[in-house]
Design a protein around this motif. Structure first.
Motif, PDB file in Angstrom:
ATOM      1  N   ASP A   1     -34.020  34.882   5.459  1.00 42.77           N
ATOM      2  CA  ASP A   1     -33.385  36.131   5.888  1.00 42.77           C
ATOM      3  C   ASP A   1     -31.874  36.082   5.728  1.00 42.77           C
ATOM      4  N   TRP A   2     -31.299  34.885   5.894  1.00 52.16           N
ATOM      5  CA  TRP A   2     -29.852  34.763   5.852  1.00 52.16           C
ATOM      6  C   TRP A   2     -29.304  34.778   4.426  1.00 52.16           C
ATOM      7  N   TRP A   3     -30.030  34.171   3.522  1.00 51.17           N
ATOM      8  CA  TRP A   3     -29.537  34.052   2.149  1.00 51.17           C
ATOM      9  C   TRP A   3     -30.536  34.640   1.160  1.00 51.17           C
ATOM     10  N   ASN A   4     -30.056  34.933  -0.048  1.00 45.45           N
ATOM     11  CA  ASN A   4     -30.977  35.300  -1.123  1.00 45.45           C
ATOM     12  C   ASN A   4     -31.720  34.049  -1.548  1.00 45.45           C
TER      13      ASN A   4
ATOM     14  N   ALA B   1     -32.494  28.046  -0.792  1.00 45.24           N
ATOM     15  CA  ALA B   1     -32.189  27.573   0.561  1.00 45.24           C
ATOM     16  C   ALA B   1     -33.448  27.080   1.288  1.00 45.24           C
ATOM     17  N   ARG B   2     -34.559  27.802   1.146  1.00 41.14           N
ATOM     18  CA  ARG B   2     -35.771  27.419   1.866  1.00 41.14           C
ATOM     19  C   ARG B   2     -36.276  26.049   1.406  1.00 41.14           C
TER      20      ARG B   2
ATOM     21  N   ILE C   1     -24.996  28.704  -1.446  1.00 37.57           N
ATOM     22  CA  ILE C   1     -26.382  28.643  -0.988  1.00 37.57           C
ATOM     23  C   ILE C   1     -27.190  29.800  -1.544  1.00 37.57           C
ATOM     24  N   LEU C   2     -26.517  30.937  -1.747  1.00 37.50           N
ATOM     25  CA  LEU C   2     -27.213  32.078  -2.328  1.00 37.50           C
ATOM     26  C   LEU C   2     -27.843  31.666  -3.647  1.00 37.50           C
ATOM     27  N   TYR C   3     -29.150  31.862  -3.751  1.00 36.54           N
ATOM     28  CA  TYR C   3     -29.799  31.438  -4.990  1.00 36.54           C
ATOM     29  C   TYR C   3     -29.465  32.387  -6.135  1.00 36.54           C
ATOM     30  N   PHE C   4     -29.278  33.658  -5.806  1.00 36.08           N
ATOM     31  CA  PHE C   4     -28.920  34.604  -6.864  1.00 36.08           C
ATOM     32  C   PHE C   4     -27.972  35.666  -6.311  1.00 36.08           C
ATOM     33  N   LYS C   5     -27.294  36.349  -7.209  1.00 37.63           N
ATOM     34  CA  LYS C   5     -26.409  37.444  -6.812  1.00 37.63           C
ATOM     35  C   LYS C   5     -27.113  38.764  -7.088  1.00 37.63           C
ATOM     36  N   SER C   6     -26.756  39.775  -6.311  1.00 38.94           N
ATOM     37  CA  SER C   6     -27.327  41.097  -6.563  1.00 38.94           C
ATOM     38  C   SER C   6     -26.380  41.852  -7.500  1.00 38.94           C
ATOM     39  N   PRO C   7     -26.866  42.902  -8.145  1.00 41.30           N
ATOM     40  CA  PRO C   7     -25.980  43.687  -9.016  1.00 41.30           C
ATOM     41  C   PRO C   7     -24.734  44.195  -8.289  1.00 41.30           C
ATOM     42  N   THR C   8     -24.851  44.475  -6.987  1.00 36.71           N
ATOM     43  CA  THR C   8     -23.669  44.915  -6.231  1.00 36.71           C
ATOM     44  C   THR C   8     -22.637  43.794  -6.131  1.00 36.71           C
TER      45      THR C   8
END
Lengths: 235, 141
Positions: free
Chosen positions: A174-177, A123-124, B35-42
């Motif tokens: 902060d909003w996204w991974n 995202a960044r 948009i999330l670049y990766f997922k967490s194990p949860t």
């Protein structure tokens, strides 16, 4: 106050300022670069690649800051139609574009040794590319649209709409991974950069700001000269 | 100063700005999982329809004392301190890859507990300090 913004008196001031900045810029640049590249410590994890940060972070700050001022000026210009404002924003835009590129390129060079890749679409980084795109649109709208009134209107709208992207860039981590790390220097709370690295960072920021001011004043001067030569558009 | 024209332009701008902020907010909201670049194990644990053929990225911390190397295969555990995911990878890892550091693995899930990566990226955290200081901090701990 009115007299200060008068075009002929502003011209003298610009000249004086340019000379002043020129006299101190190179000495400060030398000091800042030598501290950043030689005398500051290497990082415990990244080693010497931390030194890229001393250009990358100030460049990103300047890119965001100049777009914010661009948006503010465009906002006022769109409403009140003050010609001087459009000259100022026209002079800011190329600097902002250059520093956006600088931030992206140095970030990419830093990413290779630390992350293990030159480029990811997180995202960044994506939002930084969009920022460069908005800068580009702003400059293009001044170059391509010949009718000055129309060019001002459209470029202002580009800057104002593009400004929505600025908080997105700031808070994207902060909003996204993201692969990009969160901010180390926070407005509130303590920063997570050790003081021996903070000093060169702030010094480099200051020097680059001076550089921006220098380029801005030179560009602003040429814009004024151009208008004077045409002798048809009074401010 | 505030002529009718100025007022008109000001209201036009604020309406435009409000509309575009709302539009962008809605777009980002609907795209948020992309948009999330990766997922967490949860996230992996909570996912309903598991698609094993699709490439995904998983990120988190490398669990302490979890890295084992055998026959060029590296096996480690990604954790977000709530759930764990076992990852297997063969190839070179970035310099910053180590235990208790951030990592992003790209590859395919085998099941909800096992992941085969074909690319490993190290995630750097926001801490910057000289090496001497790190040693001091270690000793204090």
């Amino acid at each position: 106050m009115i007299k200060f913004f008068n075009i002929s008196s502003i011209f003298v001031w610009i000249e004086k300022l340019i000379n002043f900045i020129n006299s101190i810029f190179f000495i400060l640049l030398l000091i800042a670069i030598s501290i950043a590249l030689i005398f500051s410590p290497a990082d415990y994890l990244q080693g010497d690649s931390v030194r890229i940060m001393y250009v990358h972070v100030p460049a990103a700050w300047i890119a965001l800051g100049s777009f914010s001022s661009l948006a503010l000026l465009s906002f006022l210009n769109f409403i009140f139609k003050i010609k001087n404002l459009s000259l100022i924003s026209k002079s800011i835009a190329p600097i902002g574009l250059m520093f956006t590129f600088l931030a992206i390129v140095t970030g990419s060079l830093w990413g290779r040794p630390t992350w293990g890749t030159f480029w990811v679409w997180d995202a960044r980084i994506t939002s930084m590319v969009i920022l460069a795109f908005f800068y580009f649109l702003f400059i293009l709208s001044h170059k391509l649209i010949l009718d000055e009134e129309k060019a001002n209107r459209i470029s202002s709208l580009v800057a104002i709409i593009g400004f929505i992207n600025v908080p997105i860039i700031k808070y994207s981590v902060d909003w996204w991974n993201t692969l990009h790390q969160p901010a180390s220097i926070k407005i509130t709370g303590s920063s997570t950069i050790h003081s021996s690295m903070m000093l060169p960072l702030l010094l480099m920021f200051f020097v680059l700001i001076l550089y921006c001011a220098l380029i801005f004043l030179m560009k602003y001067k040429t814009e004024i000269i151009r208008i004077k030569k045409k002798n048809l558009k009074r401010l | 100063m505030l002529t009718k024209k100025v007022k008109k332009r000001a209201s036009f701008l604020s309406a435009l700005l409000c509309l575009s902020v709302i539009a962008i907010f809605i777009i980002l909201k609907s795209l948020s999982s992309n948009i999330l670049y990766f997922k967490s194990p949860t996230d992996i644990k909570n996912v309903q329809d598991l698609n094993l053929s699709k490439k995904i990225r998983v990120g988190g911390m490398v669990k302490k004392n979890s890295i084992t190397v055998k026959n060029e295969e590296i096996i480690f555990i990604i954790t977000d301190f709530k759930n764990d995911l076992k990852v297997s990878y063969s190839g070179t890892v970035p310099n910053l890859f180590s235990e208790e550091k951030g990592v992003v693995a790209e590859g395919k899930l085998q099941d909800k507990k096992f992941f085969i990566a074909d690319r490993i990226l190290a995630k750097h955290d926001e801490n910057y300090m000289p090496p001497e200081l790190k040693d001091i901090m270690k000793n204090v701990k």
